[in-house]
Design an enzyme around this catalytic site. Sequence first.
Site, short mmCIF file in Angstrom:
data_model
loop_
_atom_site.label_atom_id
_atom_site.label_comp_id
_atom_site.label_asym_id
_atom_site.label_seq_id
_atom_site.Cartn_x
_atom_site.Cartn_y
_atom_site.Cartn_z
N LYS A 155 0.84 -1.21 0.00
CA LYS A 155 0.00 0.00 0.00
C LYS A 155 0.88 1.26 0.00
CE LYS A 155 -3.80 -2.39 2.30
NZ LYS A 155 -4.84 -2.34 3.36
N TYR A 188 -12.23 -1.68 -3.65
CA TYR A 188 -12.75 -2.00 -2.32
C TYR A 188 -14.28 -1.94 -2.25
CZ TYR A 188 -8.20 -2.22 0.06
OH TYR A 188 -6.95 -2.60 0.49
N PHE A 218 -15.24 3.11 7.39
CA PHE A 218 -13.89 3.52 7.01
C PHE A 218 -13.69 3.60 5.49
CE2 PHE A 218 -13.76 -1.09 8.02
CZ PHE A 218 -13.36 -1.60 6.79
N ARG A 242 -1.25 -14.59 3.42
CA ARG A 242 -1.98 -14.03 4.56
C ARG A 242 -1.23 -14.31 5.86
NH1 ARG A 242 -6.82 -11.97 3.34
NH2 ARG A 242 -7.83 -12.41 5.34
N THR A 295 -5.23 -8.24 9.97
CA THR A 295 -5.52 -6.89 9.47
C THR A 295 -5.09 -5.83 10.48
OG1 THR A 295 -7.41 -7.74 8.25
CG2 THR A 295 -7.38 -5.38 8.66
N ARG A 328 2.78 -7.07 9.06
CA ARG A 328 2.02 -6.02 9.76
C ARG A 328 2.51 -5.82 11.18
NH1 ARG A 328 -3.52 -8.07 6.97
NH2 ARG A 328 -3.64 -6.57 5.26
N ASN A 333 -2.05 -0.35 6.85
CA ASN A 333 -1.47 -1.60 7.35
C ASN A 333 -0.53 -2.27 6.34
OD1 ASN A 333 -3.48 -2.36 5.61
ND2 ASN A 333 -4.45 -3.83 6.97
N HIS A 335 -1.89 -5.62 1.34
CA HIS A 335 -3.18 -6.25 1.12
C HIS A 335 -2.93 -7.59 0.45
CE1 HIS A 335 -7.28 -7.00 -0.28
NE2 HIS A 335 -6.72 -7.39 -1.41
N GLU A 370 -9.53 -9.70 -8.25
CA GLU A 370 -8.55 -8.66 -7.90
C GLU A 370 -7.38 -8.64 -8.89
OE1 GLU A 370 -9.48 -8.52 -3.10
OE2 GLU A 370 -7.47 -9.04 -3.78
P1 CMP Z 1 -7.20 -4.89 3.56
O1 CMP Z 1 -6.73 -6.26 3.86
O2 CMP Z 1 -6.65 -4.22 2.36
O3 CMP Z 1 -8.79 -4.93 3.42
C1 CMP Z 1 -9.62 -3.86 3.76
C2 CMP Z 1 -8.87 -2.73 4.38
O4 CMP Z 1 -9.66 -1.85 5.12
C3 CMP Z 1 -7.89 -3.27 5.43
O5 CMP Z 1 -6.85 -3.97 4.82
C4 CMP Z 1 -7.51 -1.99 6.14
O6 CMP Z 1 -6.62 -1.21 5.37
C5 CMP Z 1 -8.87 -1.31 6.17
N1 CMP Z 1 -9.59 -1.56 7.42
C6 CMP Z 1 -10.10 -2.72 7.86
N2 CMP Z 1 -10.71 -2.55 9.05
C7 CMP Z 1 -10.59 -1.26 9.35
C8 CMP Z 1 -11.00 -0.46 10.45
N3 CMP Z 1 -11.68 -0.98 11.47
N4 CMP Z 1 -10.69 0.84 10.43
C9 CMP Z 1 -10.01 1.36 9.39
N5 CMP Z 1 -9.59 0.66 8.32
C10 CMP Z 1 -9.86 -0.63 8.31
#
Ligand code: CMP
Length: 138
Positions: free
Chosen positions: A9, A49, A57, A85, A91, A102, A112, A115, A126
């Site tokens: 990211k 997304y 969010f 993963r 996450t 992470r 984070n 992805h 994707e």
């Molecule tokens: P990702 O695995 O790319 O999938 C969805 C993304 O949303 C996740 O990583 C984070 O970047 C974001 N995300 C998921 N949960 C939250 C949350 N509670 N608050 C803010 N961002 C989030």
Amino acid sequence: MERTLSIIKPDGVSRGLMGEIVKRFENNNIRIIAMKLVRMTKSQAEGFYAVHKERPFFGSLTDFMSSGPALVMVLEGENVIAKNRELMGATNYKDAAEGTIRRDFANDIEKNVVHGSDAPETAAVEISYFFNQFEIVG
Ligand code: CMP
């Protein structure tokens, strides 16, 4: 043989983490069969997304994902979806296991660093969101 989409990211790219993360894939027998930097527009990030569009969010996440270049990759290997993963960790960096990307590098639930697709069906969607067949070195 399985494929998955990986994204470093914009926070990971701007913090100079591309080499470190690519190295982890290489060290774990994961083949990179496509790779490019993309600067997503807000609407491209919203499209990527779309499953999260009702989440609180969503606006912030898509602002962040369109804030700078991201490194998108297609990874290939046995069980690569689960393997990626596992390397990424949970996450929320606070829940991520020791030694995961992470846990080692993230300090924000949204920013984070990486992805990874969560299932074969989402991986296919994707991957085709970013790459055509000529860009993937199968
Ligand atoms: P990702 O695995 O790319 O999938 C969805 C993304 O949303 C996740 O990583 C984070 O970047 C974001 N995300 C998921 N949960 C939250 C949350 N509670 N608050 C803010 N961002 C989030």
